[in-house]
Design an enzyme around this catalytic site. Structure first.
Site, PDB file in Angstrom:
ATOM      1  N   GLN A  78       0.824  -1.218   0.000  1.00 60.82           N
ATOM      2  CA  GLN A  78       0.000   0.000   0.000  1.00 60.82           C
ATOM      3  C   GLN A  78       0.856   1.266   0.000  1.00 60.82           C
ATOM      4  O   GLN A  78       0.353   2.348  -0.278  1.00 60.82           O
ATOM      5  CB  GLN A  78      -0.947   0.004   1.211  1.00 60.82           C
ATOM      6  CG  GLN A  78      -1.975  -1.124   1.149  1.00 60.82           C
ATOM      7  CD  GLN A  78      -2.905  -1.102   2.335  1.00 60.82           C
ATOM      8  OE1 GLN A  78      -2.556  -1.605   3.396  1.00 60.82           O
ATOM      9  NE2 GLN A  78      -4.067  -0.498   2.172  1.00 60.82           N
TER      10      GLN A  78
ATOM     11  N   CYS B 237     -10.775  -0.178   2.928  1.00 60.15           N
ATOM     12  CA  CYS B 237      -9.358  -0.336   2.598  1.00 60.15           C
ATOM     13  C   CYS B 237      -8.788   1.042   2.318  1.00 60.15           C
ATOM     14  O   CYS B 237      -9.391   1.822   1.563  1.00 60.15           O
ATOM     15  CB  CYS B 237      -9.224  -1.230   1.366  1.00 60.15           C
ATOM     16  SG  CYS B 237      -7.500  -1.530   0.898  1.00 60.15           S
ATOM     17  N   LEU B 238      -7.640   1.335   2.920  1.00 60.91           N
ATOM     18  CA  LEU B 238      -7.031   2.649   2.711  1.00 60.91           C
ATOM     19  C   LEU B 238      -6.627   2.842   1.249  1.00 60.91           C
ATOM     20  O   LEU B 238      -6.439   3.972   0.811  1.00 60.91           O
ATOM     21  CB  LEU B 238      -5.813   2.817   3.629  1.00 60.91           C
ATOM     22  CG  LEU B 238      -6.130   2.755   5.135  1.00 60.91           C
ATOM     23  CD1 LEU B 238      -4.851   2.894   5.946  1.00 60.91           C
ATOM     24  CD2 LEU B 238      -7.143   3.826   5.541  1.00 60.91           C
TER      25      LEU B 238
ATOM     26  N   HIS C 126      -6.951  -9.300   6.571  1.00 64.56           N
ATOM     27  CA  HIS C 126      -6.969  -8.286   5.503  1.00 64.56           C
ATOM     28  C   HIS C 126      -5.532  -7.887   5.133  1.00 64.56           C
ATOM     29  O   HIS C 126      -5.199  -7.773   3.950  1.00 64.56           O
ATOM     30  CB  HIS C 126      -7.781  -7.075   6.011  1.00 64.56           C
ATOM     31  CG  HIS C 126      -7.913  -5.936   5.059  1.00 64.56           C
ATOM     32  ND1 HIS C 126      -9.122  -5.528   4.526  1.00 64.56           N
ATOM     33  CD2 HIS C 126      -6.997  -5.065   4.573  1.00 64.56           C
ATOM     34  CE1 HIS C 126      -8.930  -4.481   3.750  1.00 64.56           C
ATOM     35  NE2 HIS C 126      -7.645  -4.169   3.761  1.00 64.56           N
ATOM     36  N   GLU C 127      -4.685  -7.682   6.142  1.00 63.35           N
ATOM     37  CA  GLU C 127      -3.299  -7.246   5.864  1.00 63.35           C
ATOM     38  C   GLU C 127      -2.488  -8.364   5.221  1.00 63.35           C
ATOM     39  O   GLU C 127      -1.702  -8.122   4.297  1.00 63.35           O
ATOM     40  CB  GLU C 127      -2.607  -6.753   7.142  1.00 63.35           C
ATOM     41  CG  GLU C 127      -3.291  -5.577   7.836  1.00 63.35           C
ATOM     42  CD  GLU C 127      -3.674  -4.458   6.906  1.00 63.35           C
ATOM     43  OE1 GLU C 127      -2.944  -4.200   5.924  1.00 63.35           O
ATOM     44  OE2 GLU C 127      -4.739  -3.833   7.126  1.00 63.35           O
TER      45      GLU C 127
ATOM     46  N   HIS D 134      -3.191  -8.526   1.654  1.00 63.29           N
ATOM     47  CA  HIS D 134      -2.450  -7.516   0.872  1.00 63.29           C
ATOM     48  C   HIS D 134      -1.064  -8.034   0.490  1.00 63.29           C
ATOM     49  O   HIS D 134      -0.571  -7.753  -0.600  1.00 63.29           O
ATOM     50  CB  HIS D 134      -2.250  -6.232   1.692  1.00 63.29           C
ATOM     51  CG  HIS D 134      -3.365  -5.235   1.583  1.00 63.29           C
ATOM     52  ND1 HIS D 134      -3.751  -4.674   0.384  1.00 63.29           N
ATOM     53  CD2 HIS D 134      -4.152  -4.656   2.530  1.00 63.29           C
ATOM     54  CE1 HIS D 134      -4.733  -3.806   0.601  1.00 63.29           C
ATOM     55  NE2 HIS D 134      -5.007  -3.779   1.892  1.00 63.29           N
TER      56      HIS D 134
HETATM   57  O1  K1U Z   1      -5.217  -2.370   4.980  1.00 71.54           O
HETATM   58  C1  K1U Z   1      -5.992  -1.415   4.964  1.00 71.54           C
HETATM   59  O2  K1U Z   1      -6.420  -0.968   3.928  1.00 71.54           O
HETATM   60  C2  K1U Z   1      -6.414  -0.825   6.274  1.00 71.54           C
HETATM   61  C3  K1U Z   1      -7.862  -1.151   6.612  1.00 71.54           C
HETATM   62  C4  K1U Z   1      -7.892  -2.411   7.459  1.00 71.54           C
HETATM   63  C5  K1U Z   1      -9.215  -3.024   7.778  1.00 71.54           C
HETATM   64  C6  K1U Z   1     -10.377  -2.310   7.928  1.00 71.54           C
HETATM   65  C7  K1U Z   1     -11.572  -2.949   8.245  1.00 71.54           C
HETATM   66  C8  K1U Z   1     -11.592  -4.286   8.416  1.00 71.54           C
HETATM   67  C9  K1U Z   1     -10.444  -4.994   8.248  1.00 71.54           C
HETATM   68  C10 K1U Z   1      -9.257  -4.362   7.938  1.00 71.54           C
HETATM   69  C11 K1U Z   1      -8.420   0.026   7.371  1.00 71.54           C
HETATM   70  O3  K1U Z   1      -7.996   0.356   8.415  1.00 71.54           O
HETATM   71  S1  K1U Z   1      -9.657   0.916   6.598  1.00 71.54           S
HETATM   72  C12 K1U Z   1     -10.291   1.938   7.908  1.00 71.54           C
HETATM   73  C13 K1U Z   1     -11.441   1.253   8.506  1.00 71.54           C
HETATM   74  O4  K1U Z   1     -12.261   0.777   7.756  1.00 71.54           O
HETATM   75  C14 K1U Z   1     -11.632   1.063   9.949  1.00 71.54           C
HETATM   76  C15 K1U Z   1     -11.077   1.916  10.843  1.00 71.54           C
HETATM   77  C16 K1U Z   1     -11.298   1.713  12.198  1.00 71.54           C
HETATM   78  C17 K1U Z   1     -12.089   0.678  12.643  1.00 71.54           C
HETATM   79  C18 K1U Z   1     -12.664  -0.178  11.717  1.00 71.54           C
HETATM   80  C19 K1U Z   1     -12.449   0.032  10.365  1.00 71.54           C
HETATM   81 ZN    ZN Z   2      -6.616  -2.732   2.630  1.00 70.21          ZN
END
Ligand code: K1U
Ligand code: ZN
Length: 186
Positions: free
Chosen positions: A51, A89-90, A131-132, A135
Site C-alpha cells: 500500500q 481499505c485505505l 486483511h493485511e 495484501h
Molecule cells: O489495509 C488497509 O487498507 C487498512 C484497513 C484495514 C481493515 C479495515 C476494516 C476491516 C479490516 C481491515 C483500514 O484500516 S480501513 C479503515 C477502517 O475501515 C476502519 C477503521 C477503524 C475501525 C474499523 C475500520
Molecule cells: Zn486494505
C-alpha cells in the site's frame, strides 16, 4: 518520520506477491515507523507494505491499542466458523463491502527485532490481520465479494478514482481527513 503516499486500486503493486524479508535493516525499521505514522494519519487500523509501494512481506496493525509489526506473517490455523462484516481499505477510499472470513486465526510472524511470535485473534483484530496478510499476497477485500456487489463497489470506485492521479493518495491533501492545526482555535 514521514507520512508515505498510499497506492490506490489500479496500481499494479497492490496485486503483486511480496518477498519474504531475510534481514531487518535500519531502512526496514524506518519503513515500519513511517507505515505506523501513515496508518494513524489515514485513521486506519492496518497497513501493508504494497500500500506504500513496497514489496517486502511486512504489515503493521493497531486495533484498539493492540499494536503489531508482522514480518513474513503466516496464518497457521483458522476457525471453520466464519463471520461476515463490513471492511474498508485505505487503498480503495470510500468503498466498503461485507466480507465473510474465518472468525479467528492464529498468525505466526517475526517482530521488528526478528523474534518469532504468535497471535491468536478474533473479531476486528482477527479480521484486520487477515486483511493485511491478504495484501501481502496481492489480494483485496473486493475479491471476496459476489459478482453483483463487486460490480457495485467498482462503480463507486469509478466515481472516486480520478481524485488519485497516478494511483497515488496524498494524505496531506485528502479532504476526508480533518487535520487539526496546532494553532487552530477551538
Ligand atoms: O489495509 C488497509 O487498507 C487498512 C484497513 C484495514 C481493515 C479495515 C476494516 C476491516 C479490516 C481491515 C483500514 O484500516 S480501513 C479503515 C477502517 O475501515 C476502519 C477503521 C477503524 C475501525 C474499523 C475500520
Ligand atoms: Zn486494505
Amino acid at each position: 518520520m514521514s507520512v508515505l503516499p498510499i497506492r490506490v486500486l489500479g496500481d499494479p503493486v497492490l496485486r503483486e506477491e511480496t518477498k519474504p524479508v531475510d534481514e531487518i535493516t535500519d531502512e526496514l525499521r524506518a519503513l515500519v515507523a513511517n507505515m505506523f505514522e501513515t496508518m494513524y494519519l489515514a485513521k486506519g487500523i492496518g497497513l501493508a507494505a504494497p500500500q506504500v509501494g513496497r514489496t517486502e512481506r511486512i504489515a503493521v496493525v493497531d486495533v484498539d491499542g493492540q499494536k503489531f509489526t508482522i514480518i513474513n506473517p503466516e496464518i497457521v490455523s483458522s476457525s471453520s466458523k466464519t463471520a461476515k462484516s463490513e471492511e474498508g481499505c485505505l487503498s480503495i477510499p470510500d468503498v466498503y463491502g461485507d466480507v465473510e472470513r474465518p472468525m479467528s486465526v492464529k498468525v505466526r510472524a517475526l517482530d521488528i527485532d526478528g523474534r518469532d511470535f504468535e497471535i491468536e485473534a478474533d473479531e476486528l483484530l482477527g479480521r484486520c490481520l487477515q486483511h493485511e496478510i491478504d495484501h501481502l499476497h496481492g489480494k483485496l477485500f473486493l475479491d471476496y465479494m459476489s459478482v453483483l456487489k463487486r460490480r457495485s463497489a467498482l462503480n463507486k470506485w469509478a466515481k472516486e478514482k480520478d481524485k488519485y492521479p497516478g494511483f497515488i493518495r496524498h494524505l496531506e491533501d485528502d479532504p476526508s481527513l480533518e487535520h487539526e492545526h496546532p494553532d487552530e482555535e477551538l
